[in-house]
Motif scaffolding. Sequence first.
Motif, PDB file in Angstrom:
ATOM      1  N   THR A   1     -38.779  46.137  16.098  1.00 35.82           N
ATOM      2  CA  THR A   1     -39.325  44.995  15.378  1.00 35.82           C
ATOM      3  C   THR A   1     -40.768  44.801  15.819  1.00 35.82           C
ATOM      4  O   THR A   1     -41.116  45.052  16.987  1.00 35.82           O
ATOM      5  N   GLY A   2     -41.584  44.397  14.899  1.00 33.50           N
ATOM      6  CA  GLY A   2     -42.990  44.225  15.229  1.00 33.50           C
ATOM      7  C   GLY A   2     -43.774  43.775  14.016  1.00 33.50           C
ATOM      8  O   GLY A   2     -43.239  43.606  12.916  1.00 33.50           O
ATOM      9  N   SER A   3     -45.068  43.562  14.216  1.00 40.80           N
ATOM     10  CA  SER A   3     -45.943  43.105  13.141  1.00 40.80           C
ATOM     11  C   SER A   3     -47.253  43.869  13.199  1.00 40.80           C
ATOM     12  O   SER A   3     -47.569  44.542  14.189  1.00 40.80           O
ATOM     13  N   GLY A   4     -48.000  43.764  12.134  1.00 43.20           N
ATOM     14  CA  GLY A   4     -49.285  44.444  12.059  1.00 43.20           C
ATOM     15  C   GLY A   4     -49.927  44.167  10.716  1.00 43.20           C
ATOM     16  O   GLY A   4     -49.606  43.182  10.050  1.00 43.20           O
ATOM     17  N   GLU A   5     -50.833  45.037  10.312  1.00 46.28           N
ATOM     18  CA  GLU A   5     -51.469  44.933   9.004  1.00 46.28           C
ATOM     19  C   GLU A   5     -51.330  46.263   8.279  1.00 46.28           C
ATOM     20  O   GLU A   5     -51.377  47.330   8.900  1.00 46.28           O
ATOM     21  N   THR A   6     -51.124  46.191   6.973  1.00 43.41           N
ATOM     22  CA  THR A   6     -50.985  47.410   6.181  1.00 43.41           C
ATOM     23  C   THR A   6     -52.260  48.245   6.274  1.00 43.41           C
ATOM     24  O   THR A   6     -53.351  47.714   6.520  1.00 43.41           O
ATOM     25  N   ALA A   7     -52.108  49.536   6.074  1.00 42.09           N
ATOM     26  CA  ALA A   7     -53.223  50.465   6.253  1.00 42.09           C
ATOM     27  C   ALA A   7     -54.371  50.157   5.297  1.00 42.09           C
ATOM     28  O   ALA A   7     -54.170  49.987   4.093  1.00 42.09           O
ATOM     29  N   GLN A   8     -55.550  50.090   5.842  1.00 39.95           N
ATOM     30  CA  GLN A   8     -56.759  49.886   5.039  1.00 39.95           C
ATOM     31  C   GLN A   8     -57.089  51.174   4.303  1.00 39.95           C
ATOM     32  O   GLN A   8     -56.932  52.271   4.840  1.00 39.95           O
ATOM     33  N   GLY A   9     -57.540  51.047   3.064  1.00 35.46           N
ATOM     34  CA  GLY A   9     -57.965  52.234   2.324  1.00 35.46           C
ATOM     35  C   GLY A   9     -59.089  52.935   3.045  1.00 35.46           C
ATOM     36  O   GLY A   9     -60.039  52.301   3.508  1.00 35.46           O
ATOM     37  N   ASN A  10     -59.002  54.263   3.167  1.00 38.65           N
ATOM     38  CA  ASN A  10     -59.999  54.982   3.953  1.00 38.65           C
ATOM     39  C   ASN A  10     -60.522  56.235   3.281  1.00 38.65           C
ATOM     40  O   ASN A  10     -61.216  57.029   3.886  1.00 38.65           O
ATOM     41  N   ALA A  11     -60.133  56.450   2.011  1.00 38.47           N
ATOM     42  CA  ALA A  11     -60.494  57.716   1.378  1.00 38.47           C
ATOM     43  C   ALA A  11     -61.500  57.516   0.244  1.00 38.47           C
ATOM     44  O   ALA A  11     -62.661  57.894   0.347  1.00 38.47           O
ATOM     45  N   GLY A  12     -61.047  56.913  -0.853  1.00 36.70           N
ATOM     46  CA  GLY A  12     -61.934  56.726  -1.997  1.00 36.70           C
ATOM     47  C   GLY A  12     -62.384  58.032  -2.630  1.00 36.70           C
ATOM     48  O   GLY A  12     -63.505  58.140  -3.130  1.00 36.70           O
TER      49      GLY A  12
END
Length: 241
Positions: A225-236
């Motif tokens: 169990t844990g928390s975080g932030e969804t992956a930021q876009g890094n490609a484009g």
Amino acid sequence: MKRFSWLPRLSRRARIVRNFLLAAVLGAAVVLALGTPPLTKYGVFRRLEEQYLLTPSQLVYRMDKIVSAVYVTQGDGWITVGKVDTLDGGGTPFFHHFGIITHVLPRDSMQVVILPESTEDGSTVIALWGAPEEAAAGEIALTLEEIEPWSDILRWTVPEREVFSAQAAREGDWFFFELPPHQDHPDSERCIMDVLWDNVSFVEEAGSWPYRLTLRDAKGDVVWTGSGETAQGNAGLRART
């Protein structure tokens, strides 16, 4: 002009058919020489992966809609997420495809990614990679906040913050959570998830939002169990055909 007498004389219809077939063969040869454009949305995505040396890869998820599609693939050490749109041909009988790879992420750590398109019913799909091997099911809660509508013409109000949740079972090495929008808003208010997908810039920016994740084994015991932030876009990475 000297004519070879041993050649059969063709009728007018036969000459038309012959010329048509020769033109078709010549046209096909020219297309092959120039590089055949992909005719399917997945073909566009594969071409885009090849362009940026993201092959060989394995398709692990696809979401097909009428004019768009989302793909998740995994390669030797990386994960690729992207989208392909089918655009009107601008008065021609042909269509154009616009593809974008929004994420290229390493496979050596847990990845939680919002896919860059909603489902037909407006749900948001979150892909999870890197869960513990004993995890058989999970639940995720996503917080969307501070999302502004793309236009204020209709004067809808939008909540500053909403939490969405969903459960999913393991699919191979992956989890795919499908979070539906809320349906209990008053007529003058829009669900913040609907506003997210109305904002076309999301695909370009591929924003990141907080989540809370709980994973359980086959017996129902919590294994992570844990928390975080969804992956930021890094490609484009983009392509148009």
